[in-house]
Design a protein around this motif. Structure first.
Motif, mmCIF file in Angstrom:
data_model
loop_
_atom_site.group_PDB
_atom_site.id
_atom_site.type_symbol
_atom_site.label_atom_id
_atom_site.label_comp_id
_atom_site.label_asym_id
_atom_site.label_seq_id
_atom_site.Cartn_x
_atom_site.Cartn_y
_atom_site.Cartn_z
ATOM 1 N N SER A 1 42.839 58.048 36.992
ATOM 2 C CA SER A 1 42.880 58.853 38.219
ATOM 3 C C SER A 1 42.137 58.112 39.328
ATOM 4 N N GLU A 2 42.188 58.642 40.530
ATOM 5 C CA GLU A 2 41.446 58.045 41.651
ATOM 6 C C GLU A 2 39.959 57.964 41.361
ATOM 7 N N GLU A 3 39.467 58.885 40.533
ATOM 8 C CA GLU A 3 38.041 58.909 40.171
ATOM 9 C C GLU A 3 37.720 57.952 39.027
ATOM 10 N N GLY A 4 38.731 57.261 38.495
ATOM 11 C CA GLY A 4 38.512 56.313 37.415
ATOM 12 C C GLY A 4 38.608 56.907 36.022
ATOM 13 N N GLU A 5 38.951 58.180 35.925
ATOM 14 C CA GLU A 5 39.069 58.850 34.635
ATOM 15 C C GLU A 5 40.399 58.472 33.972
ATOM 16 N N VAL A 6 40.353 58.159 32.680
ATOM 17 C CA VAL A 6 41.576 57.863 31.938
ATOM 18 C C VAL A 6 42.380 59.147 31.803
ATOM 19 N N ILE A 7 43.633 59.094 32.269
ATOM 20 C CA ILE A 7 44.509 60.268 32.166
ATOM 21 C C ILE A 7 45.698 60.019 31.237
ATOM 22 N N GLY A 8 45.858 58.778 30.772
ATOM 23 C CA GLY A 8 46.959 58.449 29.875
ATOM 24 C C GLY A 8 46.980 56.965 29.615
ATOM 25 N N GLY A 9 48.032 56.527 28.921
ATOM 26 C CA GLY A 9 48.174 55.103 28.667
ATOM 27 C C GLY A 9 48.803 54.805 27.334
ATOM 28 N N LEU A 10 48.455 53.642 26.816
ATOM 29 C CA LEU A 10 49.102 53.098 25.626
ATOM 30 C C LEU A 10 48.075 52.370 24.776
ATOM 31 N N THR A 11 48.192 52.504 23.464
ATOM 32 C CA THR A 11 47.402 51.703 22.535
ATOM 33 C C THR A 11 48.363 50.899 21.672
ATOM 34 N N ALA A 12 47.935 49.720 21.271
ATOM 35 C CA ALA A 12 48.795 48.830 20.490
ATOM 36 C C ALA A 12 47.940 47.805 19.774
ATOM 37 N N SER A 13 48.598 47.000 18.952
ATOM 38 C CA SER A 13 47.921 45.876 18.320
ATOM 39 C C SER A 13 48.873 44.694 18.274
ATOM 40 N N TRP B 1 51.124 57.873 25.853
ATOM 41 C CA TRP B 1 51.179 59.231 26.359
ATOM 42 C C TRP B 1 50.795 59.241 27.834
ATOM 43 N N LEU B 2 51.534 60.017 28.595
ATOM 44 C CA LEU B 2 51.226 60.260 30.001
ATOM 45 C C LEU B 2 51.289 61.755 30.250
ATOM 46 N N ARG C 1 54.982 61.398 34.638
ATOM 47 C CA ARG C 1 56.216 60.947 33.988
ATOM 48 C C ARG C 1 57.380 60.902 34.980
ATOM 49 N N GLY C 2 58.328 60.014 34.701
ATOM 50 C CA GLY C 2 59.565 59.977 35.467
ATOM 51 C C GLY C 2 59.484 59.284 36.814
ATOM 52 N N ASN C 3 58.418 58.530 37.058
ATOM 53 C CA ASN C 3 58.269 57.859 38.352
ATOM 54 C C ASN C 3 57.931 56.378 38.232
ATOM 55 N N GLY C 4 58.161 55.797 37.056
ATOM 56 C CA GLY C 4 57.945 54.366 36.875
ATOM 57 C C GLY C 4 56.597 53.976 36.314
ATOM 58 N N ILE C 5 55.682 54.918 36.191
ATOM 59 C CA ILE C 5 54.353 54.581 35.663
ATOM 60 C C ILE C 5 54.457 54.151 34.199
ATOM 61 N N GLY C 6 55.252 54.848 33.416
ATOM 62 C CA GLY C 6 55.418 54.488 32.011
ATOM 63 C C GLY C 6 55.960 53.075 31.859
ATOM 64 N N LYS C 7 56.937 52.713 32.666
ATOM 65 C CA LYS C 7 57.500 51.361 32.631
ATOM 66 C C LYS C 7 56.424 50.337 32.970
ATOM 67 N N ARG C 8 55.596 50.625 33.965
ATOM 68 C CA ARG C 8 54.522 49.703 34.341
ATOM 69 C C ARG C 8 53.505 49.538 33.212
ATOM 70 N N VAL C 9 53.170 50.632 32.548
ATOM 71 C CA VAL C 9 52.233 50.586 31.420
ATOM 72 C C VAL C 9 52.810 49.727 30.301
#
Length: 151
Positions: A56-68, A80-81, A86-94
């Motif tokens: 978020s703008e405050e730096g709080e984690v609001i979603g993302g991806l984990t992997a190895s 998870w987002l 959702r639906g605005n390209g953020i998932g693709k960027r992640v």
């Protein structure tokens, strides 16, 4: 003690909610075994965990991806987002950031599993191809296995 006696004296226990430290013993052992089994090339020693965070703008984690990354493969574990992201390209960027980081660390492909009520269309829209399906996992749904070449 000879190996046969040692094997006979081992105890087998099944536990619900096991301790993370005990789970780590199994995970680390399997990781070592897998790395030894990989061919001796630039991919064999790559074993890292990674995450891509949406903040978020405050730096709080609001979603993302984990992997190895291991043995030349990116294994997407959790993505998870929140609904509003959702639906605005953020998932693709992640996803793209995770794939780029994986390539920089020797990965040649990415693999993911997703269920019928999750994100199969998202992964397919981002270049992943279906390679397998298991019905009734979970019961009443299906789990899909997808792969994407990164090289």
């Amino acid at each position: 003690m000879d190996k046969r006696k040692e094997l006979m004296s081992m105890e087998i226990s099944a536990e619900l909610s096991p301790a993370n430290t005990e789970i780590e013993i199994i995970c680390k052992g399997l990781t070592r075994f897998n790395q030894e089994a990989c061919s001796e090339d630039k991919h064999s020693k790559t074993s890292i965990d990674l995450a891509v965070f949406v903040r978020s703008e405050e730096g709080e984690v609001i979603g993302g991806l984990t992997a190895s990354c291991s043995c030349g493969n990116l294994r997407l574990e959790e993505m998870w987002l929140p609904e509003h992201a959702r639906g605005n390209g953020i998932g693709k960027r992640v996803l793209t950031k995770a794939e780029q980081l994986a390539v920089e660390n020797g990965c040649v492909q990415s693999v993911v599993s997703t269920t019928s009520f999750q994100a199969r269309p998202f992964y397919e829209a981002n270049g992943y191809q279906l390679v397998g399906t298991i019905d009734d996992l979970p019961v009443g749904h299906a789990t899909f296995f997808l792969v994407k070449r990164l090289d």
